[in-house]
Design an enzyme around this catalytic site. Sequence first.
Site, short mmCIF file in Angstrom:
data_model
loop_
_atom_site.label_atom_id
_atom_site.label_comp_id
_atom_site.label_asym_id
_atom_site.label_seq_id
_atom_site.Cartn_x
_atom_site.Cartn_y
_atom_site.Cartn_z
N THR A 27 -34.75 -17.67 -33.03
CA THR A 27 -36.33 -17.33 -33.74
C THR A 27 -36.62 -19.47 -33.72
O THR A 27 -35.79 -20.20 -34.24
CB THR A 27 -35.24 -17.41 -35.26
OG1 THR A 27 -34.73 -16.10 -35.74
CG2 THR A 27 -36.36 -17.87 -36.25
N HIS A 176 -30.83 -5.64 -33.91
CA HIS A 176 -30.10 -6.89 -34.97
C HIS A 176 -28.95 -6.40 -35.70
O HIS A 176 -29.21 -5.92 -36.93
CB HIS A 176 -30.92 -7.79 -34.60
CG HIS A 176 -30.56 -9.24 -35.02
ND1 HIS A 176 -28.99 -8.80 -35.38
CD2 HIS A 176 -31.12 -10.52 -35.33
CE1 HIS A 176 -28.48 -10.48 -35.38
NE2 HIS A 176 -29.81 -11.50 -35.43
N ASN A 179 -25.22 -11.40 -37.33
CA ASN A 179 -25.11 -13.09 -38.37
C ASN A 179 -25.06 -12.10 -39.23
O ASN A 179 -26.47 -12.86 -40.14
CB ASN A 179 -26.15 -13.03 -37.47
CG ASN A 179 -25.98 -13.89 -35.87
OD1 ASN A 179 -24.93 -13.60 -35.52
ND2 ASN A 179 -27.18 -14.33 -35.19
N TYR A 181 -26.89 -10.44 -41.19
CA TYR A 181 -28.23 -9.60 -42.12
C TYR A 181 -27.99 -7.30 -42.25
O TYR A 181 -26.37 -7.47 -42.65
CB TYR A 181 -30.01 -9.87 -40.63
CG TYR A 181 -30.07 -11.02 -40.38
CD1 TYR A 181 -30.37 -11.72 -41.10
CD2 TYR A 181 -29.68 -11.69 -39.36
CE1 TYR A 181 -30.07 -13.14 -41.21
CE2 TYR A 181 -29.93 -12.62 -39.23
CZ TYR A 181 -30.70 -13.73 -40.14
OH TYR A 181 -30.19 -15.05 -39.36
N ASN A 236 -23.93 -16.72 -42.44
CA ASN A 236 -25.36 -16.22 -43.35
C ASN A 236 -24.11 -15.72 -44.78
O ASN A 236 -24.08 -14.17 -45.07
CB ASN A 236 -26.15 -15.13 -43.31
CG ASN A 236 -27.34 -15.45 -42.24
OD1 ASN A 236 -27.55 -16.31 -43.09
ND2 ASN A 236 -27.34 -15.05 -41.06
C1 8OZ Z 1 -31.44 -19.49 -36.83
C2 8OZ Z 1 -32.73 -19.50 -37.49
C3 8OZ Z 1 -33.05 -17.68 -38.44
C4 8OZ Z 1 -32.90 -16.57 -37.38
C5 8OZ Z 1 -30.24 -14.98 -36.66
C6 8OZ Z 1 -32.48 -14.49 -36.64
O1 8OZ Z 1 -28.58 -15.97 -36.78
C7 8OZ Z 1 -31.54 -15.32 -36.59
C8 8OZ Z 1 -32.06 -16.71 -36.79
C9 8OZ Z 1 -31.43 -17.54 -36.78
O2 8OZ Z 1 -29.68 -14.29 -35.66
#
Ligand code: 8OZ
Length: 366
Positions: A27, A176, A179, A181, A236
């Site tokens: 990103t 994806h 992480n 999400y 996250n």
């Molecule tokens: C760092 C900053 C913002 C997004 C991920 C898409 O962790 C990201 C991400 C990483 O997969």
Amino acid sequence: MPDASLFQPYALGPLTLANRVVMAPLTRSRAAAGDVPQALNATYYAQRATAGLIISEATQISQQGKGYAFTPGIYTPQQVAGWRLVTDAVHAAHGRIFAQLWHVGRISHPDLQPEGGLPVAPSAIQPEGQAFTEAGFKPFVTPRALAEAEIPGIIADYRHAAACALQAGFDGVEIHAANGYLLDQFLRDKTNQRTDSYGGSLENRTRFLLEVTEAVTAVWGDNRVGLRISPTSPANDIADSNPQRLFGHVVKALDRFGLAYLHVVEGATGGPREAVPGFDWLALRRGFRGAYMANNGYDLALAQAALKEGRADLIAFGRPFIANPDLVQRLRHGSPLAKLDQATLYGGDAHGYTDYPPMVQAAAAQ
Ligand code: 8OZ
């Protein structure tokens, strides 16, 4: 004699990659208005096209899937035209590029959502931390739990984004599921406390991921689709009571799709590789027929050892690609790597993005 296999071609489904060095998704938050990729982004990716494969930065499949300021989307005609600049530039430089399809779920903020609404998630559980909005960092809010009837609409968004990626000239797509999400939020028992057919048992928590994979492979064909997971990463505010069991199940369930590759963030994303001591990565590799792409903290020696010992087929490098557009050449020659500037990592212009020189130029300038 150094082991040269990192620099040998690799047959990834119908594609021949020039080498086994992959540029991991990164990103950089430099899309233009409308979350549209621009010529600057095309230059950046083309500079890095000697990677055997580039995986694009995470790219939202819908406005609801957006969680950070200035990240690109892949669901409008303008975004498709912007990505076409990128794929044409990469192909002109003899590279290959997959689009990473992304829905952030609860890792967002009303400022980034359609009509200022709440971010969505499997369950209404507020994450720790802050969202990166156009007005700076703001605390995460408690998301809204998705109704079961909304899930087909999100799967349709994945299907539409996959079709947009095809139209934009990508060589494939990566789902994806890492992480913390949306897809990861459904998989884990910390974030998924649903009592319908999408929560509870391993089978139920995996259902959404499999439905998304089905939709995306229906657009692309199985061997043009990769998938990223991060079983032991706390990124996250994600966690599961038994990641070995969960991801053993996930990988076996995915195997029926004949995916091009499984991309595994080994350890804490961008952090220690030993996030959960004793986690058995080889068990994942054994449960999956496609290529195993390893990521997280690899250097030349670790990468060569992993390939030689059969622990991986492809190695994805993330941060080293930021300051070293010619990373493949530097690894090949054992040359020193330039360090990235944290201040220009997210957002901004060409500075700290397309102005990191390749080695030859850096040497000539001294
Ligand atoms: C760092 C900053 C913002 C997004 C991920 C898409 O962790 C990201 C991400 C990483 O997969």
